[in-house]
Scaffold this active site. Structure first.
Site, PDB file in Angstrom:
ATOM      1  N   HIS A   3       3.796  32.547  20.969  1.00  0.00           N
ATOM      2  CA  HIS A   3       2.927  33.707  20.712  1.00  0.00           C
ATOM      3  C   HIS A   3       3.462  34.532  19.541  1.00  0.00           C
ATOM      4  CE1 HIS A   3       1.485  32.934  24.814  1.00  0.00           C
ATOM      5  NE2 HIS A   3       0.469  33.739  24.548  1.00  0.00           N
ATOM      6  N   ASN A   9      11.817  30.651  20.909  1.00  0.00           N
ATOM      7  CA  ASN A   9      10.759  31.231  21.720  1.00  0.00           C
ATOM      8  C   ASN A   9      11.299  31.899  22.981  1.00  0.00           C
ATOM      9  OD1 ASN A   9       8.073  31.818  22.432  1.00  0.00           O
ATOM     10  ND2 ASN A   9       7.864  29.922  23.593  1.00  0.00           N
TER      11      ASN A   9
END
Length: 294
Positions: free
Chosen positions: A141, A172
């Site tokens: 994201h 991440n």
């Protein structure tokens, strides 16, 4: 005798009408004077701003500052969602940048994690879910789902692949995640912050995944602005797509440096004297010690 009474009655009625007209005119003139005096007093009261101290610097609204001047050498399609705006690169199949405001109240909410990635068919060049299958990369994201707990729709839209880039799991779930958590802490401390992040697409990219040939960035950036702090302050970060040795502190840079690397222009609507000062700063120890309000 009756005619005289009728004539005198008409004269009395006419006198009464004249008296009413005169009194009405006098009242109207008095009201006009009162209005003008009130307006003059109101103007004198609003000459000096209220609710501000000499140390408070007026800045444009958060929504104005979310806009980014995209590197002119990159293709970009403007996309707007409930909780974020972005420039999406249809050639690279990843965003050029994603921008959003995070307020103190938005760090909590009722929305449950959506957790289902999906293509946004309305956006040219959006990747497909299977592009990431067996690629060895996480669907990383840019605007995190954890910043959109305030809205089911905003939460769901963070799972559009327009908001996603191929990220190594070590990034991440490592320094990138810790920086996201730190941003929530800063939002709680300063009432609101502005965040822009994305891949560094000015690097020579060597790897692509999936049938869509989604570009794999070698680095990612994030810039953070606290526009309502006194004084206004900002900081930037550039992280390798992998394990970040030294964590957030080693990745901290000035916003000027992020602009130099990416070719984007952030927070351009800030007054020049503020923008010049804030974008040259890189005081990570100060940011690191900011605590959320209890």
């Amino acid at each position: 005798m009756n005619r005289r009474k009728k004539k005198n009655g008409r004269r009395s009625a006419q006198s009464l009408v004249v008296m009413i007209v005169i009194l009405g005119a006098m009242w109207f003139a008095s009201a006009i004077r009162a209005r003008d005096e009130a307006n003059a007093a109101g103007e004198s009261r609003t000459t000096e701003p209220t609710g501000q101290t000499d140390n408070t610097i007026a800045v444009p609204g958060g929504e104005q500052m979310l806009a980014v001047v995209t590197n002119p050498n990159l293709r970009g399609v403007d996309v707007e969602y409930a909780g974020m705006i972005m420039s999406f690169n249809p050639s690279m199949h990843v965003p050029n940048w994603v921008s959003w405001e995070l307020t103190e109240s938005e760090t909590t909410g009722h929305a449950k994690r959506f957790n289902k990635f999906m293509a946004d068919e309305s956006v040219e060049g959006c990747a497909e879910t299977w592009d990431y299958n067996y690629s060895g990369y996480d669907r990383g994201h840019m605007a995190p789902a954890g910043d959109m707990k305030w809205s089911d729709e905003a939460m769901r839209q963070t799972f559009f692949l327009t908001n996603i880039c191929p990220q190594m799991k070590s990034l991440n779930t490592g320094a990138w995640k810790r920086l996201e958590e730190k941003c929530r802490q800063w939002a709680k401390a300063d009432s609101a912050i502005l965040i822009v992040c994305g891949p560094v697409l000015t690097d020579t990219l060597k790897e692509y995944i999936g049938d869509s040939r989604v570009a794999v960035p070698e680095r990612f950036f994030k810039v953070v602005l606290a526009p309502y702090a006194n004084p206004v302050r900002g900081i930037g970060f550039i992280m390798d797509n992998g394990r970040v040795e030294g964590g957030m502190q080693s990745a901290a840079v000035s916003i000027d440096e992020v602009e130099r690397v990416t070719g984007h222009d952030f927070f351009a609507c800030l007054p020049d004297e503020i923008e010049t000062k804030v974008e040259a700063e890189c005081d990570f120890p100060f940011w690191s010690n900011i605590k959320a309000k209890r």
